[in-house]
Design a protein around this motif. Structure first.
Motif, short mmCIF file in Angstrom:
data_model
loop_
_atom_site.label_atom_id
_atom_site.label_comp_id
_atom_site.label_asym_id
_atom_site.label_seq_id
_atom_site.Cartn_x
_atom_site.Cartn_y
_atom_site.Cartn_z
N ILE A 43 0.83 -1.21 0.00
CA ILE A 43 0.00 0.00 0.00
C ILE A 43 0.87 1.27 0.00
O ILE A 43 0.58 2.24 -0.70
N GLY A 44 1.93 1.28 0.79
CA GLY A 44 2.80 2.45 0.85
C GLY A 44 3.44 2.75 -0.49
O GLY A 44 3.62 3.92 -0.86
N GLU A 45 3.78 1.70 -1.25
CA GLU A 45 4.39 1.92 -2.56
C GLU A 45 3.38 2.46 -3.56
O GLU A 45 3.74 3.21 -4.48
N PHE A 46 2.11 2.11 -3.43
CA PHE A 46 1.08 2.72 -4.28
C PHE A 46 0.99 4.21 -3.99
O PHE A 46 0.83 5.03 -4.90
N ALA A 47 1.11 4.58 -2.71
CA ALA A 47 1.11 6.00 -2.35
C ALA A 47 2.31 6.72 -2.96
O ALA A 47 2.20 7.83 -3.49
N MET A 48 3.47 6.07 -2.88
CA MET A 48 4.69 6.66 -3.44
C MET A 48 4.59 6.81 -4.96
O MET A 48 4.95 7.85 -5.52
N VAL A 76 -3.17 4.59 -10.26
CA VAL A 76 -2.72 3.70 -9.18
C VAL A 76 -3.82 2.71 -8.83
O VAL A 76 -3.55 1.53 -8.57
N ALA A 77 -5.08 3.17 -8.82
CA ALA A 77 -6.19 2.27 -8.51
C ALA A 77 -6.29 1.15 -9.55
O ALA A 77 -6.46 -0.03 -9.20
N ILE A 83 -3.11 -5.95 -10.55
CA ILE A 83 -2.21 -6.81 -9.80
C ILE A 83 -3.00 -7.81 -8.96
O ILE A 83 -2.67 -9.00 -8.89
N GLU A 84 -4.07 -7.35 -8.31
CA GLU A 84 -4.90 -8.26 -7.51
C GLU A 84 -5.50 -9.34 -8.38
O GLU A 84 -5.51 -10.52 -8.01
N TRP A 197 -9.13 -3.41 -3.37
CA TRP A 197 -7.73 -3.13 -3.67
C TRP A 197 -7.60 -1.79 -4.40
O TRP A 197 -6.71 -0.99 -4.09
N GLY A 198 -8.49 -1.56 -5.37
CA GLY A 198 -8.43 -0.30 -6.11
C GLY A 198 -8.72 0.90 -5.23
O GLY A 198 -8.00 1.91 -5.27
#
Length: 296
Positions: A43-48, A76-77, A83-84, A197-198
């Motif tokens: 999750i943190g890498e999606f934020a990054m 990102v979503a 990926i999911e 996930w999205g």
């Protein structure tokens, strides 16, 4: 020992404002965990990634900030949902520890992908206005921090309305309560998990862009947001969105108040200490009653 009450008040207010960013991360952790029983450490890498995407769009296209930010959120979503669907859906029958390890691996892949694309450099968004602090009584407010706080609150309200007032949100809440029961009444639980996930990645992306707007963008920001978001979720109650809100704000306040007595660089130590104390004393979270079901 003399205590500066004005300083304490400022730290509490600033901590609550920072806690809004932690809250969005905690909500992302809790939403994905509630629907898929997966702790997603990517999750943190999606934020990054969202912060880097937004910065790149602003650098390439001379438009206002809102447009690139929205494009980054949806990008990102979609990435998280793909990926999911391709990588993680077939893993849900495995031991949760193996799935957790898989998300850690995904986190490493995304971080190294960002390293290849953007390099090991930190970036900052353009300054859209003069950063001149204003005062409300003894409390000092920095305009950009106020803006990101208001955006975070708006995102939380929008998420709550979506979950409570739409058919899709109701289906996702049912899936979070009982996957088997949701399937029996005809809910497409796979679609709900994919959407979680999205939406979780989108909440994290809002937090990432907010933090980048207030501070800067770096490869390590995802790791930091992961730590703070997971801590906030554990603090409040993993799997419960309302509890995550309380946990995020409270964590921000605790960190900032603790900085009065300790060096500010030790704030991450405070986060780890919070996890240990809560897990030892009330593992279900401070804002979740024992035996209550998780809810979003």
């Amino acid at each position: 020992m003399n205590i500066d009450l004005t300083l304490v008040l400022n730290q509490v207010v600033w901590g609550a404002m920072v806690g809004i960013g932690y809250t969005l991360m905690a909500m992302a952790f809790s939403l994905i965990y509630a629907t898929s029983r997966t702790i997603n450490f990517a999750i943190g890498e999606f934020a990054m990634l969202a912060a880097y995407f937004c910065y790149t769009l602003l650098a390439k296209v001379p438009v206002e900030f809102v447009g690139p930010a929205l494009v980054s959120l949806f990008a990102v979503a979609v990435l998280a949902m793909v990926i999911e669907r391709l990588a993680f859906r077939r893993l849900y029958s495995l031991d949760p520890i193996l799935i957790l390890i898989g998300t850690i691996g995904l986190s490493s892949i995304l971080k190294n992908l960002a390293l290849v694309i953007w390099g090991p450099f930190s970036f900052s968004f353009p300054a859209y206005f003069q950063i001149r602090p204003t005062y409300l009584g003894p409390v000092m407010f920095i305009p950009q921090n106020v803006i990101v706080t208001l955006v975070g609150i708006a995102a939380m309200i929008g998420f709550d309305r979506f979950m409570r007032k739409t058919r899709t949100g109701t289906a996702m809440r049912a899936t979070a309560q009982n996957v088997r029961g949701a399937k029996l009444v005809g809910i497409n639980t796979d679609r709900c998990i994919n959407l979680s996930w999205g939406i979780g990645a989108m909440l994290a992306a809002i937090s990432g862009i907010m933090m980048a707007f207030a501070y800067n963008i770096s490869l390590d920001m995802g790791t930091t947001l992961n730590l703070k978001g997971f801590t906030a979720a554990i603090f409040g109650g993993l799997g419960s969105i309302p509890a995550s809100v309380g946990g995020g704000v409270l964590l921000g306040v605790v960190e900032n108040v603790a900085a009065i007595g300790f060096d500010y660089s030790y704030k991450d130590v405070v986060a780890f200490a919070v996890i240990v104390l809560v897990m030892l004393t009330k593992p279900q979270g401070l804002f979740v009653r024992s035996g209550s079901s998780r809810r979003v």
